[in-house]
Design a protein around this motif. Sequence first.
Motif, PDB file in Angstrom:
ATOM      1  N   PRO A  93       0.734  -1.189   0.084  1.00  0.00           N
ATOM      2  CA  PRO A  93       0.159   0.008  -0.074  1.00  0.00           C
ATOM      3  C   PRO A  93       0.824   1.214  -0.079  1.00  0.00           C
ATOM      4  CG  PRO A  93       0.006  -0.959   2.035  1.00  0.00           C
ATOM      5  CD  PRO A  93       0.547  -2.070   1.194  1.00  0.00           C
ATOM      6  N   SER A  94       2.106   1.349   0.291  1.00  0.00           N
ATOM      7  CA  SER A  94       2.946   2.244   0.538  1.00  0.00           C
ATOM      8  C   SER A  94       3.578   2.631  -0.815  1.00  0.00           C
ATOM      9  CB  SER A  94       3.773   2.303   1.716  1.00  0.00           C
ATOM     10  OG  SER A  94       4.817   1.019   1.513  1.00  0.00           O
ATOM     11  N   LEU A  95       3.458   1.947  -1.738  1.00  0.00           N
ATOM     12  CA  LEU A  95       4.081   2.060  -2.971  1.00  0.00           C
ATOM     13  C   LEU A  95       3.261   2.167  -4.052  1.00  0.00           C
ATOM     14  CD1 LEU A  95       6.709  -1.123  -2.848  1.00  0.00           C
ATOM     15  CD2 LEU A  95       6.848   1.171  -1.980  1.00  0.00           C
ATOM     16  N   SER A  96       3.805   3.084  -5.060  1.00  0.00           N
ATOM     17  CA  SER A  96       3.052   3.211  -6.346  1.00  0.00           C
ATOM     18  C   SER A  96       2.897   1.860  -7.305  1.00  0.00           C
ATOM     19  CB  SER A  96       3.879   4.196  -7.209  1.00  0.00           C
ATOM     20  OG  SER A  96       4.944   3.782  -7.764  1.00  0.00           O
ATOM     21  N   VAL A  97       1.950   2.270  -8.072  1.00  0.00           N
ATOM     22  CA  VAL A  97       1.667   1.109  -9.156  1.00  0.00           C
ATOM     23  C   VAL A  97       3.141   0.783  -9.830  1.00  0.00           C
ATOM     24  CG1 VAL A  97       0.913   0.696 -11.476  1.00  0.00           C
ATOM     25  CG2 VAL A  97      -0.371   1.846  -9.904  1.00  0.00           C
ATOM     26  N   GLU A  98       4.088   1.591 -10.181  1.00  0.00           N
ATOM     27  CA  GLU A  98       4.974   1.180 -10.759  1.00  0.00           C
ATOM     28  C   GLU A  98       6.082   0.595  -9.811  1.00  0.00           C
ATOM     29  OE1 GLU A  98       8.529   3.782 -13.389  1.00  0.00           O
ATOM     30  OE2 GLU A  98       6.458   3.504 -14.347  1.00  0.00           O
ATOM     31  N   GLU A  99       6.238   1.036  -8.655  1.00  0.00           N
ATOM     32  CA  GLU A  99       7.056   0.526  -7.595  1.00  0.00           C
ATOM     33  C   GLU A  99       6.623  -1.095  -7.402  1.00  0.00           C
ATOM     34  OE1 GLU A  99       8.656   4.692  -5.330  1.00  0.00           O
ATOM     35  OE2 GLU A  99       6.656   3.413  -4.809  1.00  0.00           O
ATOM     36  N   ASN A 100       5.345  -1.243  -7.097  1.00  0.00           N
ATOM     37  CA  ASN A 100       4.902  -2.519  -7.162  1.00  0.00           C
ATOM     38  C   ASN A 100       5.307  -3.599  -8.256  1.00  0.00           C
ATOM     39  OD1 ASN A 100       2.557  -3.706  -4.805  1.00  0.00           O
ATOM     40  ND2 ASN A 100       2.398  -1.261  -4.877  1.00  0.00           N
ATOM     41  N   LEU A 101       5.092  -3.075  -9.402  1.00  0.00           N
ATOM     42  CA  LEU A 101       5.484  -3.652 -10.658  1.00  0.00           C
ATOM     43  C   LEU A 101       7.170  -4.214 -10.416  1.00  0.00           C
ATOM     44  CD1 LEU A 101       3.443  -2.231 -13.368  1.00  0.00           C
ATOM     45  CD2 LEU A 101       3.097  -4.215 -12.361  1.00  0.00           C
ATOM     46  N   LEU A 125      -2.476   1.233 -16.283  1.00  0.00           N
ATOM     47  CA  LEU A 125      -1.513   1.319 -15.648  1.00  0.00           C
ATOM     48  C   LEU A 125      -0.424   2.055 -15.903  1.00  0.00           C
ATOM     49  CD1 LEU A 125      -1.096  -2.466 -14.551  1.00  0.00           C
ATOM     50  CD2 LEU A 125      -2.676  -0.956 -13.595  1.00  0.00           C
ATOM     51  N   GLN A 126      -0.350   2.310 -16.862  1.00  0.00           N
ATOM     52  CA  GLN A 126       1.040   3.356 -17.148  1.00  0.00           C
ATOM     53  C   GLN A 126       0.509   4.701 -16.859  1.00  0.00           C
ATOM     54  OE1 GLN A 126       2.424   3.412 -21.431  1.00  0.00           O
ATOM     55  NE2 GLN A 126       4.129   4.654 -20.822  1.00  0.00           N
ATOM     56  N   GLU A 127      -1.019   4.896 -17.170  1.00  0.00           N
ATOM     57  CA  GLU A 127      -1.516   6.226 -16.989  1.00  0.00           C
ATOM     58  C   GLU A 127      -1.405   6.669 -15.298  1.00  0.00           C
ATOM     59  OE1 GLU A 127      -5.348   6.267 -18.437  1.00  0.00           O
ATOM     60  OE2 GLU A 127      -4.847   5.467 -20.283  1.00  0.00           O
ATOM     61  N   ARG A 128      -1.651   5.687 -14.655  1.00  0.00           N
ATOM     62  CA  ARG A 128      -1.812   5.666 -13.133  1.00  0.00           C
ATOM     63  C   ARG A 128      -0.316   5.207 -12.425  1.00  0.00           C
ATOM     64  NH1 ARG A 128      -7.195   5.165 -10.547  1.00  0.00           N
ATOM     65  NH2 ARG A 128      -6.336   7.097  -9.555  1.00  0.00           N
ATOM     66  N   GLN A 141      -6.388  -2.964  -9.439  1.00  0.00           N
ATOM     67  CA  GLN A 141      -5.251  -3.611  -8.452  1.00  0.00           C
ATOM     68  C   GLN A 141      -5.011  -5.081  -9.104  1.00  0.00           C
ATOM     69  OE1 GLN A 141      -6.020  -3.117  -4.507  1.00  0.00           O
ATOM     70  NE2 GLN A 141      -7.263  -1.335  -4.729  1.00  0.00           N
ATOM     71  N   GLN A 142      -5.935  -5.836  -9.597  1.00  0.00           N
ATOM     72  CA  GLN A 142      -5.976  -6.966  -9.995  1.00  0.00           C
ATOM     73  C   GLN A 142      -4.648  -7.150 -11.245  1.00  0.00           C
ATOM     74  OE1 GLN A 142      -5.346 -10.068  -9.126  1.00  0.00           O
ATOM     75  NE2 GLN A 142      -7.494 -10.624  -8.734  1.00  0.00           N
ATOM     76  N   MET A 143      -4.874  -5.884 -11.911  1.00  0.00           N
ATOM     77  CA  MET A 143      -3.844  -5.816 -13.122  1.00  0.00           C
ATOM     78  C   MET A 143      -2.613  -5.813 -12.717  1.00  0.00           C
ATOM     79  SD  MET A 143      -6.154  -3.269 -15.545  1.00  0.00           S
ATOM     80  CE  MET A 143      -7.809  -3.900 -16.251  1.00  0.00           C
ATOM     81  N   VAL A 144      -2.428  -4.719 -11.476  1.00  0.00           N
ATOM     82  CA  VAL A 144      -1.027  -4.622 -10.887  1.00  0.00           C
ATOM     83  C   VAL A 144      -0.652  -6.041 -10.491  1.00  0.00           C
ATOM     84  CG1 VAL A 144       0.142  -3.424  -9.075  1.00  0.00           C
ATOM     85  CG2 VAL A 144      -1.418  -2.269 -10.318  1.00  0.00           C
ATOM     86  N   ALA A 145      -1.317  -6.798  -9.864  1.00  0.00           N
ATOM     87  CA  ALA A 145      -1.087  -7.994  -9.138  1.00  0.00           C
ATOM     88  C   ALA A 145      -0.529  -8.945 -10.133  1.00  0.00           C
ATOM     89  CB  ALA A 145      -2.199  -8.656  -8.694  1.00  0.00           C
ATOM     90  N   ILE A 146      -1.259  -9.140 -11.460  1.00  0.00           N
ATOM     91  CA  ILE A 146      -0.853  -9.884 -12.525  1.00  0.00           C
ATOM     92  C   ILE A 146       0.534  -9.393 -13.290  1.00  0.00           C
ATOM     93  CG2 ILE A 146      -1.579 -10.625 -14.927  1.00  0.00           C
ATOM     94  CD1 ILE A 146      -4.435 -10.693 -14.057  1.00  0.00           C
TER      95      ILE A 146
END
Length: 234
Positions: A93-101, A125-128, A141-146
């Motif tokens: 939760p403390s990380l951005s989309v890109e950091e999670n990826l 995901l690139q937009e956000r 969020q599911q897209m990030v997890a995948i």
Amino acid sequence: MADALLEVEGLDAFYKDFQALYGVNMRIGQGDVIAVIGANGAGKTTLMRTVTGFLKAKPDAIRWKGRGIGGLRVDQIAALGIALVPEGRLLFPSLSVEENLLIGGQMKRKGPWSLSRIYKLFPVLQERRNVPATALSGGQQQMVAIGRALMANPELIMMDEISLGLAPVIIKSIYDALPGIVGEGLTAIVVEQDIAKALSVSSRLYCLQEGRVSLTGLSGEVSHDEISRAYFGV
């Protein structure tokens, strides 16, 4: 039959004194898309957690390319090329989309998946990419997890209840992306309660009922009556 990529043989699994899996057998070949179905509490998530090392097993109960891996740590199993998209996503939760990826790429395995390719697969995901991952919608969020799992460039991706709690239009968009994910020979195990969806994307299925395999067969050949009996135990 060709050598299996993943073999599960006589697998038992426990949560302390509670036994959750009983003698489970599975055989997964390179490039297979396997569905694992069953009601709540059937043992689907336990199976995924055991294969990926979160629950311990006897070494030879789980074999990867013929090697027993049941006693290995989670990171050791991930380094072999097995990635999990966990139920509930479990993003940081403390990380951005890109950091999670980017966390998904820490194993530095070689392969076709990169940050740019994840963004091509899921443009939103690139937009956000700079937004905290848990500020996204459930589907995003599911897209990030995948995407995080794919960044590990696995040979086997295991997706646990990826449609759970999502709107039908979001489920469709995620499943529409699946051919692009497995189109280059990636092997996949899809855990799904939606039987029709599971059959539509898989070549073969396993049904679990109270911790045991109650049915296995080709997805296009098993009947609805067979599935109903195996699913509900009646």
